[in-house]
Design a protein around this motif. Sequence first.
Motif, mmCIF file in Angstrom:
data_model
loop_
_atom_site.group_PDB
_atom_site.id
_atom_site.type_symbol
_atom_site.label_atom_id
_atom_site.label_comp_id
_atom_site.label_asym_id
_atom_site.label_seq_id
_atom_site.Cartn_x
_atom_site.Cartn_y
_atom_site.Cartn_z
ATOM 1 N N VAL A 92 22.319 4.254 -7.255
ATOM 2 C CA VAL A 92 21.052 4.302 -6.520
ATOM 3 C C VAL A 92 20.371 5.638 -6.791
ATOM 4 N N THR A 93 19.153 5.610 -7.328
ATOM 5 C CA THR A 93 18.426 6.848 -7.616
ATOM 6 C C THR A 93 17.242 7.082 -6.680
ATOM 7 N N GLN A 94 16.732 6.023 -6.071
ATOM 8 C CA GLN A 94 15.632 6.191 -5.120
ATOM 9 C C GLN A 94 15.723 5.147 -4.016
ATOM 10 N N LEU A 95 15.355 5.575 -2.809
ATOM 11 C CA LEU A 95 15.151 4.673 -1.675
ATOM 12 C C LEU A 95 13.711 4.866 -1.232
ATOM 13 N N LEU A 96 12.962 3.781 -1.148
ATOM 14 C CA LEU A 96 11.536 3.865 -0.835
ATOM 15 C C LEU A 96 11.204 2.975 0.359
ATOM 16 N N VAL A 97 10.564 3.580 1.339
ATOM 17 C CA VAL A 97 10.043 2.828 2.489
ATOM 18 C C VAL A 97 8.527 2.782 2.369
ATOM 19 N N HIS A 98 7.971 1.594 2.524
ATOM 20 C CA HIS A 98 6.515 1.416 2.553
ATOM 21 C C HIS A 98 6.146 0.997 3.979
ATOM 22 N N MET A 100 3.385 0.902 5.747
ATOM 23 C CA MET A 100 2.203 0.044 5.836
ATOM 24 C C MET A 100 2.127 -0.822 4.592
ATOM 25 N N LYS A 101 1.931 -2.095 4.762
ATOM 26 C CA LYS A 101 1.809 -2.999 3.607
ATOM 27 C C LYS A 101 0.671 -2.522 2.722
ATOM 28 N N SER A 102 0.965 -2.305 1.446
ATOM 29 C CA SER A 102 0.043 -1.787 0.425
ATOM 30 C C SER A 102 -0.214 -0.290 0.558
ATOM 31 N N GLY A 103 0.410 0.361 1.541
ATOM 32 C CA GLY A 103 0.224 1.802 1.707
ATOM 33 C C GLY A 103 1.155 2.607 0.811
ATOM 34 N N LYS A 104 1.051 3.925 0.925
ATOM 35 C CA LYS A 104 1.815 4.858 0.096
ATOM 36 C C LYS A 104 3.293 4.797 0.452
ATOM 37 N N ALA A 105 4.153 4.929 -0.563
ATOM 38 C CA ALA A 105 5.599 4.902 -0.357
ATOM 39 C C ALA A 105 6.090 6.233 0.200
ATOM 40 N N VAL A 106 7.172 6.161 0.971
ATOM 41 C CA VAL A 106 7.872 7.366 1.458
ATOM 42 C C VAL A 106 9.235 7.370 0.793
ATOM 43 N N SER A 107 9.482 8.406 -0.005
ATOM 44 C CA SER A 107 10.765 8.525 -0.700
ATOM 45 C C SER A 107 11.750 9.258 0.198
ATOM 46 N N ILE A 108 12.937 8.681 0.388
ATOM 47 C CA ILE A 108 13.915 9.231 1.323
ATOM 48 C C ILE A 108 15.297 9.282 0.658
ATOM 49 N N LEU A 118 14.534 -1.729 5.177
ATOM 50 C CA LEU A 118 14.927 -0.326 5.341
ATOM 51 C C LEU A 118 14.246 0.305 6.553
ATOM 52 N N LYS A 119 14.967 1.243 7.155
ATOM 53 C CA LYS A 119 14.461 1.985 8.318
ATOM 54 C C LYS A 119 14.807 3.450 8.142
ATOM 55 N N TYR A 120 13.836 4.301 8.446
ATOM 56 C CA TYR A 120 14.037 5.749 8.386
ATOM 57 C C TYR A 120 13.370 6.362 9.615
ATOM 58 N N GLY A 121 14.184 6.751 10.591
ATOM 59 C CA GLY A 121 13.622 7.221 11.857
ATOM 60 C C GLY A 121 12.828 6.102 12.513
ATOM 61 N N GLU A 122 11.572 6.387 12.836
ATOM 62 C CA GLU A 122 10.702 5.364 13.433
ATOM 63 C C GLU A 122 9.983 4.520 12.387
ATOM 64 N N LEU A 123 10.159 4.885 11.115
ATOM 65 C CA LEU A 123 9.478 4.143 10.050
ATOM 66 C C LEU A 123 10.302 2.922 9.650
ATOM 67 N N ARG A 124 9.680 1.780 9.666
ATOM 68 C CA ARG A 124 10.302 0.541 9.219
ATOM 69 C C ARG A 124 9.478 0.001 8.056
ATOM 70 N N ASP A 125 10.168 -0.533 7.054
ATOM 71 C CA ASP A 125 9.487 -1.001 5.852
ATOM 72 C C ASP A 125 8.548 -2.169 6.155
ATOM 73 N N ARG A 126 7.288 -1.981 5.788
ATOM 74 C CA ARG A 126 6.244 -3.001 5.927
ATOM 75 C C ARG A 126 6.186 -3.562 7.346
ATOM 76 N N HIS A 127 6.122 -2.646 8.297
ATOM 77 C CA HIS A 127 5.993 -3.024 9.711
ATOM 78 C C HIS A 127 4.593 -2.741 10.257
ATOM 79 N N TRP A 128 3.688 -2.249 9.403
ATOM 80 C CA TRP A 128 2.279 -2.092 9.769
ATOM 81 C C TRP A 128 1.447 -2.871 8.764
ATOM 82 N N LEU A 129 0.389 -3.505 9.253
ATOM 83 C CA LEU A 129 -0.413 -4.401 8.419
ATOM 84 C C LEU A 129 -1.895 -4.208 8.727
#
Length: 367
Positions: A92-98, A100-108, A118-129
């Motif tokens: 595994v070289t990268q983990l990416l949370v998005h 907002m759908k179509s929004g900028k990725a957060v690399s973690i 995936l979940k990182y703190g309060e950020l959940r992948d594609r949980h905002w639309l």
Amino acid sequence: MIQRGLAAQAMFGPHRSVCHLHILPRRKCFVPKTLPSAIKPARHSDRRNAITTNACIAPPWWRHLLLFLLDFFRFGIYIHVKEKKLTRVGVVTQLLVHPMKSGKAVSIETAECLRMGLKYGELRDRHWLVITEDGHMVTARQQPRLVLVSLSCEGGQVCLNGPQMEELRVPLHQPNNAVVDCRVFTRDVQGRDCGDDVSNWLTRFLESDKTVRLVHFEPHLKAQRPSEKDPLFPKDEKVAYPDAAPIMLMSEASVRDLNTRLDKDVTVYQFRPSIVVSDCEAFTEDTWDHIQIGQVELKRVVGCGRCVLTTVDPETGIITRKEPLDTLKTYRLTDPKQKTAPILGQYYTVKKTGILHVGEILYKVTY
């Protein structure tokens, strides 16, 4: 494997009966309450004879049960279990949370891998639309500048940022806001409205002539069922706002292979994966039906069919509607069911949840 393992099938097979057993004194066998006294053996040496010679009295499945219990306590029963084999296939070289759908990725570096992604703190992948006022989704297919919007959470607040825009902060939880019925493609889903300030901010940034709004998925709201789009997905699978699956995985090698065919290189960010893997050959992820990373286990469902979204530059927000999609169509139309959609990356469901880390070994699981 001892053939009397068949007795276990009788115990847990089509009868599915509940057995009431007497636990008799030491050196006595287990005898059902419902059996006639005629087949209850008095001496240890007579037990098996009593069971077999009274076949006309005891139903066949009771005989299997008693034989199984006798042999279990006298000799032990060894039941053959398929051996799990792990074969290293990548790193595994990268983990990416998005968020907002179509929004900028957060690399973690570390992420929780949950059933819905995936979940990182309060950020959940594609949980905002982002949606229109009548609830239809808005993505970078229609508004390519969405890829420039970053969404983060800090101190119980949602933070929105974009080029030449002031940062906007609103409460993460707004229980008094309306729950909105939305549509992701043709599937119904719900989200809680994030308020007028967010709506105004997004509408201004996108320079849209129509008002757009942002909704947030909460656990108790109606989720999407991917099986409604593709029956290959388990019927109990649920996601918030992804196109199809909670996890999308792809390899760096596959993108490098694509770049050898392009005039201008692209990056994995153009394809919006959740997990990026290296140390493998191009497109070998197509064959990883069951994988394990740490304690996390993932099951492959179907290849990710690519669309015009791949032609949006994640750095500029400009859409060409040409490359790399046109080139992918020349050699990656590998799934007849997806017709004109070339495959790059694979969709997975989460079989076993856990924590993921960058640098972990990825194993292919076989039995």
